[in-house]
Design a protein around this motif. Structure first.
Motif, PDB file in Angstrom:
ATOM      1  N   ALA A  64      17.189  19.530  14.496  1.00 61.90           N
ATOM      2  CA  ALA A  64      16.662  18.550  15.438  1.00 61.90           C
ATOM      3  C   ALA A  64      16.828  19.145  16.828  1.00 61.90           C
TER       4      ALA A  64
ATOM      5  N   GLY B 155      27.950  12.150  12.506  1.00 65.73           N
ATOM      6  CA  GLY B 155      27.267  11.746  11.282  1.00 65.73           C
ATOM      7  C   GLY B 155      26.123  10.773  11.503  1.00 65.73           C
ATOM      8  N   GLN B 156      25.688  10.652  12.757  1.00 65.41           N
ATOM      9  CA  GLN B 156      24.603   9.721  13.069  1.00 65.41           C
ATOM     10  C   GLN B 156      23.296  10.491  13.287  1.00 65.41           C
ATOM     11  N   ARG B 157      22.224   9.728  13.517  1.00 63.62           N
ATOM     12  CA  ARG B 157      20.981  10.358  13.969  1.00 63.62           C
ATOM     13  C   ARG B 157      21.286  10.960  15.346  1.00 63.62           C
ATOM     14  N   GLY B 158      20.730  12.132  15.603  1.00 69.33           N
ATOM     15  CA  GLY B 158      21.037  12.810  16.863  1.00 69.33           C
ATOM     16  C   GLY B 158      20.265  12.228  18.033  1.00 69.33           C
TER      17      GLY B 158
ATOM     18  N   GLN C  86      22.512   4.010   7.482  1.00 67.13           N
ATOM     19  CA  GLN C  86      22.928   5.250   8.155  1.00 67.13           C
ATOM     20  C   GLN C  86      22.424   6.458   7.382  1.00 67.13           C
TER      21      GLN C  86
ATOM     22  N   GLY D 287      18.717   6.736   7.483  1.00 69.02           N
ATOM     23  CA  GLY D 287      18.366   7.009   8.875  1.00 69.02           C
ATOM     24  C   GLY D 287      18.559   8.479   9.203  1.00 69.02           C
ATOM     25  N   VAL D 288      19.692   9.018   8.760  1.00 65.54           N
ATOM     26  CA  VAL D 288      19.991  10.428   9.015  1.00 65.54           C
ATOM     27  C   VAL D 288      19.026  11.323   8.231  1.00 65.54           C
TER      28      VAL D 288
ATOM     29  N   THR E  99      16.033  10.825   7.308  1.00 64.89           N
ATOM     30  CA  THR E  99      14.655  10.878   7.821  1.00 64.89           C
ATOM     31  C   THR E  99      14.594  11.425   9.230  1.00 64.89           C
ATOM     32  N   PHE E 100      15.749  11.549   9.898  1.00 63.39           N
ATOM     33  CA  PHE E 100      15.747  12.006  11.294  1.00 63.39           C
ATOM     34  C   PHE E 100      15.663  13.528  11.391  1.00 63.39           C
TER      35      PHE E 100
END
Lengths: 604, 203
Positions: free
Chosen positions: A270, A285-288, B66, B69-70, B72-73
């Motif tokens: 990303a 561990g989250q979406r960046g 979570q 979400g991760v 697909t991100f």
């Protein structure tokens, strides 16, 4: 005899492993040493052979066919194989060798000179001396910080914030533990400095992390490395293990009270994670996705604790600064940009690869003197600097010095150091579209202007590339750009319009040619070009027909006069031009004027 | 056609629950483990099977929102099964200006990928993936097949390299040019090349 082989990702891609196996057969008694990329990627695969008398010879573009000549020469038979010879220890400044001699290598000082998997090889070149000097010599964290302050080192990740000032914030911030993060998530297309450093000299990056951690009082570290760089992940992991075993990492390092350990986190692809706060979210561990700053990570970062994030190249400079003193680092460069900068030179340039030059050298010197100028013989038109956050600098401005402020003044940015050279057969509108396509996909979507604004810009640029743009579109692009810059939370959105703005500023004529004349001067935009066969040059060999994915080429074997491309079916993919040996396929962008006699096709 | 029009259903993996539990034990079960757990799953199955993700949610404190979400991100993760071999074509800046698009066209042709949403050959042999940059910019354009990197390619080279790879891996390329010329009015590519090189086709 010692044989050194460049086995970085680029070397392996070019076939270094086969060459190594053959050399091992020919010289079974030789000491074989595998190093990472020497920086001369255009010469891969590369080998260096040191004769027992100590004289060494560097060769490039070695393959199965030319290897015997090199072997013969080292067996005392025949002359030096001129086609492959780059330089020798006697004669370092040859034409090809000047690539290396024109550089000043600090961050890259060890890359290509040591075996990245051997800590002994690193120590033999003075590795871990700096951390020993600090810990055993009783240098206080304040003294380390002061030394880095004297060096005036600025962050090499792109923005160029003074390293020591950032460290100072974290050092004085309350909170425990403190974290030190190495940002090795090089997402910029066109840049590979971090890869080369992590692959070629992982211990120097590690030592840099130790120095930074000591200075800010961090006890935990993360190395965030792109998963797309498997060799870098592997070598850095090996370095961690070896350093831990030798007491350079872990509890009570070198018997002092300083404890620090590092974990590797593999990035998952990303681009937005190049932004500090997004990178931290990713480690958690989250979406960046980035968050509002302040609070800056130096005060409140990973898991809410003070955190410093330094780029790989920044870290690789630190041991040198401690060993040689901040003042000697500051003696190199310009008034406000000190030291050296590493660039990944690629594109339409003769000698591509890794280049480290003192700040203040002009862009033109890098491209022409070190890079050897145009690869194709066609005129160089521009250089794209700083990737998707940067911009295109035209050839007329190549005397711009490499300096954060001078480059910012052009509208581009230094960025992490990607330098992609473009010649007359590139289209600047297409390049702008390419970067907007990239940033639009990579936008995390949090800010509306970044999410929708970049999409809108990309749509307009696609329209222009298809010959459907209007002059009003150029105005819309210019209106939209500052709004995206102002209304975006992080660097991705704030810099996303740069490629459009710089190309509009310096290559407006190309935009106008696309909009008004429906012509692509670079001959790139598929909707505006035609491929035709020049029957005079054609041999009727049929190869173009075989490779045409659209089945639009017809003709009879050995009858050149019968060969034609059906324009109504042609998708202008360029496969025929690529395979045609006598260069009988012609690409033209005739534009509106010619369209009266020969109708332009609307779209590919 | 939608993004998931081509389902690659036949390539779906059978998930071993024990394996997932082992990863959870080794890597961790708090929210920071989300990315490495997904990476472990993808290393094993080459994509993220729904069942494996459900098992992660069931065995950790990571929530489904979570984890998905991760997944697909980040560009690295795939929710669809892939072919037996991956072809990654680099679309970095240097590769883009040196003709990465032509590699795509050539590979899509030889894999017989007609639908723009289709990324896997119908026989499950190869999956074509676009990647942002693999850091071999000086050797552009570049593609990676399996573990092997091919530098300085033209479209035709990409096809030839794939033919070689397919031969070694005992795979069939559904769109191979050899089959395209069933009408027999053109020569074999190698013959055509030979005749061109020696110039015998020139009148």
């Amino acid at each position: 005899m010692t044989i050194t082989i460049g086995e970085g990702t680029c070397g392996i891609a070019a076939g270094a492993r086969d060459v190594a196996a053959l050399l091992k057969q020919r010289f079974p008694e030789a000491h074989m040493q595998s190093v990472s990329c020497l920086g001369m990627c255009h010469q891969e695969p590369m080998i260096e052979i040191a004769n027992p008398d100590g004289k060494s010879y560097l060769y490039g573009k070695v393959n199965k066919k030319n290897l015997p000549k090199i072997v013969h020469f080292h067996q005392g038979k025949g002359d030096i194989p001129a086609a492959n010879f780059i330089r020798s220890s006697d004669e370092p400044d040859t034409d090809k060798g000047s690539y290396l001699t024109s550089q000043t290598r600090i961050a890259l000082r060890n890359v290509g000179h040591l075996d990245p998997t051997s800590v002994e090889s690193f120590r033999a070149r003075g590795g871990y001396k700096a951390i020993e000097k600090i810990l055993k010599g009783g240098m206080s964290p304040e003294a380390v910080l002061e030394e880095v302050k004297t060096s005036n080192l600025r962050g090499r990740g792109g923005a160029g914030f003074p390293t020591a000032i950032k460290w100072g914030f974290a050092r004085s911030a309350p909170g425990y533990p403190k974290y030190l993060v190495c940002n090795g998530d090089e997402g910029d297309p066109g840049a590979f400095m971090d890869r080369s450093l992590l692959e070629g000299d992982p211990h120097s990056v590690l030592e840099g992390m130790l120095i930074a951690a000591y200075a800010i009082g961090a006890s935990k570290g993360y190395a965030y490395i792109r998963a797309e760089y498997p060799l870098a992940v592997k070598f850095f992991g090996q370095a961690l293990q070896d350093a831990r075993q030798l007491g350079y990492l872990g509890d009570k390092i070198l018997g002092t009270d300083f404890s620090f350990d590092i974990k590797i986190k593999e990035g998952a692809g990303a681009f937005v994670c190049g932004e500090e706060t997004a990178l931290l979210a990713s480690i958690e561990g989250q979406r960046g996705m980035p968050r509002i700053r302040p609070p800056f990570p130096a005060i409140q970062g990973l898991f809410g604790k003070p955190t410093i994030i330094n780029n790989v190249e920044t870290l690789a400079n630190l041991a040198w600064i401690i060993n040689n003193g901040g003042a000697s680092y500051a003696a190199i460069g310009t008034e406000k940009s000190k030291g050296t900068k590493v660039f990944a030179l690629a594109g339409a340039v003769s000698r591509g690869g890794l280049v480290e030059v003192p700040m203040g050298m002009s862009i033109g010197e890098v491209i022409n003197k070190i890079g050897g100028g145009s690869a194709s013989g066609r005129a160089i038109k521009a250089v794209q600097l700083g990737g998707p956050s940067g911009g295109c600098i035209p050839a007329s401005m190549f005397d711009t010095p490499i300096d954060y402020d001078a480059i910012n003044a052009t509208g581009a940015i230094m960025g992490s150091g990607g330098m992609v050279v473009m010649d007359s057969q590139s289209c600047m509108v297409d390049i702008a579209r390419y970067f907007l396509d990239f940033t639009q996909v990579e936008s995390c979507g949090k800010c509306t202007f970044c999410r929708v604004g970049t999409l809108r810009m990309k749509e307009i640029l696609s329209k222009i590339c298809e010959g459907k743009g209007t002059m009003e579109d150029l105005q819309i692009l210019e209106d939209l750009a500052p709004q995206i810059k102002d209304a975006s939370l992080c660097g991705l959105g704030q810099t996303a319009p740069n490629p459009v703005l710089t190309t509009l500023k310096y290559f407006r004529d190309e935009y106008i040619a696309h909009v008004q004349d429906k012509r692509c001067p670079g001959g790139v935009c598929k909707a505006l070009i035609t491929h035709t066969i020049n029957q005079k040059d054609c041999t009727g060999c049929t190869i173009c027909k075989r490779y045409c994915p659209a089945n639009c080429i017809t003709g009879e074997l050995k009858k050149p006069e019968t060969w034609v491309i059906d324009q109504s079916l042609c998708i202008n993919c360029g496969m025929c031009k690529e395979v045609c040996n006598p260069e009988a396929v012609i690409v033209e962008s005739l534009g509106l004027t010619a369209a009266h006699s020969q109708p332009m096709r609307a779209s590919a | 056609m939608g993004r998931f029009a081509v389902s690659n259903q036949s390539l779906e993996a059978t998930v071993d629950p024990e394996l997932v539990r082992k990863w959870v034990k080794d890597i961790g079960s708090d929210s920071t483990a989300a990315v490495p757990l997904l990476q472990a799953i993808q290393t094993e199955y080459r994509y993220l099977p729904r069942k494996a993700m459900d098992l992660v949610v069931g065995n950790t404190s990571i929530t489904a929102s979570q984890l998905f979400g991760v997944a697909t991100f980040y560009a690295q993760f795939r929710l669809r099964p892939v072919g037996r071999h991956m072809i990654r074509v680099c679309h970095g800046t240097a590769c883009h200006v040196s003709g990465a698009d032509r590699l795509d066209t050539a590979i899509r042709q030889i894999l017989g990928l007609q639908d723009p949403d289709q990324d896997t050959a119908a026989n499950g042999s190869y999956t074509l993936e676009k990647v942002a940059c693999i850091g071999c910019c000086s050797l552009a354009p570049v593609m990676v097949v399996g573990e092997e990197t091919f530098p300085n390619l033209k479209g035709a080279d990409a096809q030839r390299s794939l033919q070689k790879h397919a031969k070694a891996a005992k795979e069939v390329l559904p769109g191979d040019a050899g089959q395209k010329d069933a009408d027999g009015d053109t020569k074999d590519a190698s013959e055509a090349k030979k005749s061109k090189k020696s110039g015998e086709a020139r009148p």
